[in-house]
Design a protein around this motif. Structure first.
Motif, PDB file in Angstrom:
ATOM      1  N   ALA A 192       0.823  -1.206   0.000  1.00  0.00           N
ATOM      2  CA  ALA A 192       0.000   0.000   0.000  1.00  0.00           C
ATOM      3  C   ALA A 192       0.856   1.255   0.000  1.00  0.00           C
ATOM      4  CB  ALA A 192      -0.931  -0.010   1.214  1.00  0.00           C
ATOM      5  N   ASP A 193       1.925   1.249   0.794  1.00  0.00           N
ATOM      6  CA  ASP A 193       2.816   2.403   0.841  1.00  0.00           C
ATOM      7  C   ASP A 193       3.505   2.617  -0.506  1.00  0.00           C
ATOM      8  OD1 ASP A 193       2.195   2.824   3.498  1.00  0.00           O
ATOM      9  OD2 ASP A 193       3.844   1.593   4.225  1.00  0.00           O
ATOM     10  N   LYS A 194       3.851   1.518  -1.180  1.00  0.00           N
ATOM     11  CA  LYS A 194       4.475   1.620  -2.497  1.00  0.00           C
ATOM     12  C   LYS A 194       3.516   2.263  -3.491  1.00  0.00           C
ATOM     13  CE  LYS A 194       7.300   0.737  -5.947  1.00  0.00           C
ATOM     14  NZ  LYS A 194       8.426   1.665  -6.218  1.00  0.00           N
ATOM     15  N   LEU A 195       2.254   1.867  -3.478  1.00  0.00           N
ATOM     16  CA  LEU A 195       1.267   2.477  -4.361  1.00  0.00           C
ATOM     17  C   LEU A 195       1.143   3.977  -4.079  1.00  0.00           C
ATOM     18  CD1 LEU A 195      -1.780   0.025  -4.524  1.00  0.00           C
ATOM     19  CD2 LEU A 195      -0.061   0.446  -6.275  1.00  0.00           C
ATOM     20  N   SER A 196       1.104   4.337  -2.815  1.00  0.00           N
ATOM     21  CA  SER A 196       0.969   5.737  -2.436  1.00  0.00           C
ATOM     22  C   SER A 196       2.157   6.550  -2.929  1.00  0.00           C
ATOM     23  CB  SER A 196       0.841   5.849  -0.920  1.00  0.00           C
ATOM     24  OG  SER A 196       0.671   7.196  -0.529  1.00  0.00           O
ATOM     25  N   ALA A 197       3.368   6.004  -2.750  1.00  0.00           N
ATOM     26  CA  ALA A 197       4.582   6.709  -3.190  1.00  0.00           C
ATOM     27  C   ALA A 197       4.607   6.871  -4.701  1.00  0.00           C
ATOM     28  CB  ALA A 197       5.814   5.959  -2.704  1.00  0.00           C
ATOM     29  N   ASP A 198       4.252   5.815  -5.423  1.00  0.00           N
ATOM     30  CA  ASP A 198       4.238   5.886  -6.888  1.00  0.00           C
ATOM     31  C   ASP A 198       3.193   6.878  -7.380  1.00  0.00           C
ATOM     32  OD1 ASP A 198       6.282   4.089  -7.181  1.00  0.00           O
ATOM     33  OD2 ASP A 198       5.001   2.366  -7.626  1.00  0.00           O
ATOM     34  N   ALA A 199       2.043   6.910  -6.707  1.00  0.00           N
ATOM     35  CA  ALA A 199       0.995   7.842  -7.101  1.00  0.00           C
ATOM     36  C   ALA A 199       1.457   9.284  -6.915  1.00  0.00           C
ATOM     37  CB  ALA A 199      -0.265   7.576  -6.289  1.00  0.00           C
ATOM     38  N   ALA A 200       2.109   9.552  -5.788  1.00  0.00           N
ATOM     39  CA  ALA A 200       2.575  10.904  -5.504  1.00  0.00           C
ATOM     40  C   ALA A 200       3.659  11.339  -6.488  1.00  0.00           C
ATOM     41  CB  ALA A 200       3.103  10.973  -4.075  1.00  0.00           C
ATOM     42  N   ALA A 201       4.465  10.386  -6.948  1.00  0.00           N
ATOM     43  CA  ALA A 201       5.572  10.702  -7.851  1.00  0.00           C
ATOM     44  C   ALA A 201       5.193  10.591  -9.323  1.00  0.00           C
ATOM     45  CB  ALA A 201       6.756   9.771  -7.555  1.00  0.00           C
ATOM     46  N   ASN A 202       3.928  10.292  -9.610  1.00  0.00           N
ATOM     47  CA  ASN A 202       3.472  10.079 -10.984  1.00  0.00           C
ATOM     48  C   ASN A 202       4.254   8.965 -11.681  1.00  0.00           C
ATOM     49  OD1 ASN A 202       1.362  11.950 -11.094  1.00  0.00           O
ATOM     50  ND2 ASN A 202       2.724  13.636 -11.627  1.00  0.00           N
ATOM     51  N   THR A 203       4.593   7.921 -10.922  1.00  0.00           N
ATOM     52  CA  THR A 203       5.312   6.779 -11.491  1.00  0.00           C
ATOM     53  C   THR A 203       4.507   5.491 -11.351  1.00  0.00           C
ATOM     54  OG1 THR A 203       6.485   6.441  -9.387  1.00  0.00           O
ATOM     55  CG2 THR A 203       7.588   7.798 -11.066  1.00  0.00           C
ATOM     56  N   LEU A 204       3.206   5.623 -11.185  1.00  0.00           N
ATOM     57  CA  LEU A 204       2.352   4.444 -11.053  1.00  0.00           C
ATOM     58  C   LEU A 204       2.391   3.638 -12.350  1.00  0.00           C
ATOM     59  CD1 LEU A 204       0.428   3.560  -8.689  1.00  0.00           C
ATOM     60  CD2 LEU A 204      -1.448   4.460 -10.074  1.00  0.00           C
ATOM     61  N   PRO A 205       2.531   2.310 -12.286  1.00  0.00           N
ATOM     62  CA  PRO A 205       2.539   1.490 -13.507  1.00  0.00           C
ATOM     63  C   PRO A 205       1.232   1.619 -14.284  1.00  0.00           C
ATOM     64  CG  PRO A 205       3.431   0.248 -11.662  1.00  0.00           C
ATOM     65  CD  PRO A 205       2.838   1.506 -11.090  1.00  0.00           C
ATOM     66  N   ASP A 206       1.227   1.120 -15.508  1.00  0.00           N
ATOM     67  CA  ASP A 206       0.068   1.256 -16.390  1.00  0.00           C
ATOM     68  C   ASP A 206      -1.103   0.381 -15.953  1.00  0.00           C
ATOM     69  OD1 ASP A 206       1.371   2.941 -18.583  1.00  0.00           O
ATOM     70  OD2 ASP A 206       2.745   1.245 -18.433  1.00  0.00           O
ATOM     71  N   VAL A 207      -0.801  -0.825 -15.478  1.00  0.00           N
ATOM     72  CA  VAL A 207      -1.823  -1.767 -15.013  1.00  0.00           C
ATOM     73  C   VAL A 207      -1.413  -2.234 -13.621  1.00  0.00           C
ATOM     74  CG1 VAL A 207      -2.986  -3.974 -15.425  1.00  0.00           C
ATOM     75  CG2 VAL A 207      -2.354  -2.510 -17.364  1.00  0.00           C
ATOM     76  N   VAL A 208      -2.309  -2.079 -12.661  1.00  0.00           N
ATOM     77  CA  VAL A 208      -1.943  -2.307 -11.260  1.00  0.00           C
ATOM     78  C   VAL A 208      -2.937  -3.233 -10.575  1.00  0.00           C
ATOM     79  CG1 VAL A 208      -1.416  -1.196  -9.053  1.00  0.00           C
ATOM     80  CG2 VAL A 208      -0.995   0.031 -11.196  1.00  0.00           C
ATOM     81  N   ASN A 209      -2.432  -4.236  -9.870  1.00  0.00           N
ATOM     82  CA  ASN A 209      -3.243  -5.147  -9.057  1.00  0.00           C
ATOM     83  C   ASN A 209      -3.714  -4.394  -7.807  1.00  0.00           C
ATOM     84  OD1 ASN A 209      -2.453  -8.309  -7.344  1.00  0.00           O
ATOM     85  ND2 ASN A 209      -4.400  -7.300  -7.664  1.00  0.00           N
ATOM     86  N   VAL A 210      -5.034  -4.293  -7.634  1.00  0.00           N
ATOM     87  CA  VAL A 210      -5.612  -3.588  -6.488  1.00  0.00           C
ATOM     88  C   VAL A 210      -6.791  -4.374  -5.937  1.00  0.00           C
ATOM     89  CG1 VAL A 210      -4.958  -1.252  -7.213  1.00  0.00           C
ATOM     90  CG2 VAL A 210      -7.125  -2.245  -8.007  1.00  0.00           C
ATOM     91  N   SER A 211      -7.133  -4.088  -4.699  1.00  0.00           N
ATOM     92  CA  SER A 211      -8.418  -4.474  -4.122  1.00  0.00           C
ATOM     93  C   SER A 211      -9.245  -3.195  -4.053  1.00  0.00           C
ATOM     94  CB  SER A 211      -8.203  -5.088  -2.734  1.00  0.00           C
ATOM     95  OG  SER A 211      -7.382  -4.248  -1.944  1.00  0.00           O
ATOM     96  N   PRO A 212     -10.558  -3.280  -3.838  1.00  0.00           N
ATOM     97  CA  PRO A 212     -11.375  -2.062  -3.852  1.00  0.00           C
ATOM     98  C   PRO A 212     -10.895  -0.974  -2.904  1.00  0.00           C
ATOM     99  CG  PRO A 212     -12.787  -3.978  -3.994  1.00  0.00           C
ATOM    100  CD  PRO A 212     -11.394  -4.499  -3.746  1.00  0.00           C
ATOM    101  N   ASP A 213     -10.425  -1.356  -1.706  1.00  0.00           N
ATOM    102  CA  ASP A 213      -9.977  -0.338  -0.753  1.00  0.00           C
ATOM    103  C   ASP A 213      -8.715   0.360  -1.218  1.00  0.00           C
ATOM    104  OD1 ASP A 213      -9.076  -3.110  -0.079  1.00  0.00           O
ATOM    105  OD2 ASP A 213      -7.743  -2.031   1.267  1.00  0.00           O
ATOM    106  N   LEU A 214      -7.864  -0.345  -1.985  1.00  0.00           N
ATOM    107  CA  LEU A 214      -6.671   0.285  -2.522  1.00  0.00           C
ATOM    108  C   LEU A 214      -6.995   1.155  -3.726  1.00  0.00           C
ATOM    109  CD1 LEU A 214      -4.062  -2.631  -2.377  1.00  0.00           C
ATOM    110  CD2 LEU A 214      -4.286  -0.712  -0.823  1.00  0.00           C
ATOM    111  N   ALA A 215      -7.993   0.760  -4.502  1.00  0.00           N
ATOM    112  CA  ALA A 215      -8.358   1.521  -5.694  1.00  0.00           C
ATOM    113  C   ALA A 215      -9.065   2.825  -5.345  1.00  0.00           C
ATOM    114  CB  ALA A 215      -9.246   0.674  -6.602  1.00  0.00           C
ATOM    115  N   THR A 216      -9.770   2.845  -4.220  1.00  0.00           N
ATOM    116  CA  THR A 216     -10.584   4.011  -3.877  1.00  0.00           C
ATOM    117  C   THR A 216      -9.794   5.315  -3.819  1.00  0.00           C
ATOM    118  OG1 THR A 216     -12.224   2.683  -2.712  1.00  0.00           O
ATOM    119  CG2 THR A 216     -12.127   5.004  -2.149  1.00  0.00           C
TER     120      THR A 216
END
Length: 432
Positions: free
Chosen positions: A87-111
């Protein structure tokens, strides 16, 4: 690999208002409202999963290889992150605009990612694929305050209940008719506690958020801006559980129980019902043969006619520069053929329509794995995800703590749920 992903890391992510501003206003990325995924399927697609490479490397390399053969202008780069800190990795990537193109998530992570404008609206970008998936699975990645679905539904799971037929028989209950409604559950539980003089409890756990959903409680208001599980039906559920607790029909350790301790008590035959899977059956066969020969399998009790669904998804980054290829690949991984192949390698269930009618999910073959698989597949056809996508780990703890106070008589059920709802509303507002 935790198929249900119910660990704390599955709900630890909290993208703040600052991140929303960063994601929506950062340089080099398109707006989250850009749902156009038309165009040529080409480019390099970064595909991120969650703790899957160790056990399923060959499977995913095959899926990727087949896609690249069909679309020779696409290169898939597979990134597999460890469960710890995902979860922390997703948050860091989102903040840095480095999120991958396709990401494995559960609904709480996608929200929070959807709120930040980083998740592609698939009702717009991939509407042609919607009818391939079970309705409940597709809706599981809908987000509060936003129209649309923000991840392709991937694999599913649910928890059938095991019950001890001997304990039912000893209590004068029909071992071939386990409870299917909450009214019957409460009645049978009190009978069992009375007949055993408090030595045998029916259940080991106090009610969690999904139990409120199965009971028929409305968990949030229509626009999902406020929690409503403190409505009269929610209060009624907690009062019923307190009655069980006082009568020793609910295990004395229920207020602090975790899945592992509940499993041990079921194995020791001090409780009569508990969720379980094929692995548990194997364990009981070896370690508790007297229990094993008396185990029945039944859907989890509910008042709605629908069981609870745990779901994983594949989200497409709305800022991806290769959206056509990303959408096609996310659909490829989650199509009926590839989900069915995955389900033959691990105890998960496809989210695609018709897949659960396959003989693999409708015939048990006389095996323990088959018995559990058939029971779960039957339930999943109409199951829904009762846990709101915004219901964080902190909220789960708040609800658990207040329910415990009600059980102990420190607060009335109404007061406890009012306090829990207020705390969850506060946490919801803080999350933006």
């Amino acid at each position: 690999m935790r198929i249900s992903r119910r660990a704390a890391t599955a709900t630890a992510i909290a993208i703040t208002s600052a991140l929303v501003m960063t994601a929506c206003g950062g340089s080099g990325g398109s707006s989250g409202s850009n749902s156009d995924a038309s165009g040529k399927v080409e480019g390099t697609v970064k595909f991120q999963t969650w703790n899957l490479k160790t056990n399923f490397k060959d499977y995913f390399e095959g899926v990727i290889g087949d896609f690249e053969k069909k679309y020779p202008d696409v290169k898939i780069v597979w990134i597999d992150q460890p469960a710890e800190g995902y979860a922390d990795k997703l948050s860091a990537d989102a903040a840095a605009n480095t999120l991958p193109d396709v990401v494995n998530v559960s609904p709480d992570l996608a929200t929070p990612l959807a709120k930040a404008g980083l998740a592609l609206n698939l009702d717009q970008a991939a509407a042609k694929y919607k009818d391939e998936y079970l309705d409940g699975a597709w809706k599981s990645h809908e987000m509060p305050g936003k129209e649309g679905t923000y991840a392709f539904p991937w694999y599913l799971n649910t928890g059938p209940m095991f019950y001890n037929k001997k304990l039912f028989k000893d209590a004068g209950l029909d071992p071939e008719k386990p409870p299917t409604s909450y009214d019957q559950l409460f009645k049978d539980a009190l009978t069992m506690a009375d007949k055993s003089k408090g030595k045998t409890a029916m259940l080991a756990n106090a009610p969690a958020v999904e139990d409120f959903g199965r009971y028929g409680v409305k968990l949030m208001n229509d626009d999902m801006s406020k929690f409503t599980f403190n409505e009269p039906k929610g209060v009624e559920l907690v009062e019923k559980y307190k009655e069980l607790y006082d009568a020793k029909a609910l295990d004395s350790g229920a207020l602090t129980s975790v899945a592992e301790s509940a499993g041990r008590k079921f194995q020791q035959q001090s409780i009569a019902m508990n969720p379980g899977g094929a692995g548990d059956l194997k364990k009981y066969k070896t370690e508790a043969p007297s229990l094993y020969k008396n185990i029945g399998i039944t859907p989890a009790v509910n008042n709605t006619g629908k069981d609870n669904m745990y779901v994983q998804g594949l989200m497409v980054n709305s800022q991806s520069k290769v959206k056509p290829a990303a959408v096609e690949f996310a659909h490829w991984v989650t199509d009926a053929k590839n989900q069915m192949a995955f389900a033959h390698k691990v105890a998960i269930f496809p989210s695609t329509k018709g897949s659960l009618d396959d003989p693999y999910f409708s015939q048990d073959g006389g095996t323990d794995e088959g018995r559990v698989r058939v029971a779960a597949a039957k339930a999943l056809k109409t199951a829904v995800n009762y846990t709101p996508a915004v219901f964080s780990e902190q909220m789960k703890t708040a609800l658990k703590n207040e329910v415990a106070k009600a059980m102990q008589g420190k607060k009335s059920a109404k007061e406890a749920l009012d306090d829990a709802a207020a705390e969850c509303d506060k946490l919801l507002q803080q999350a933006g």
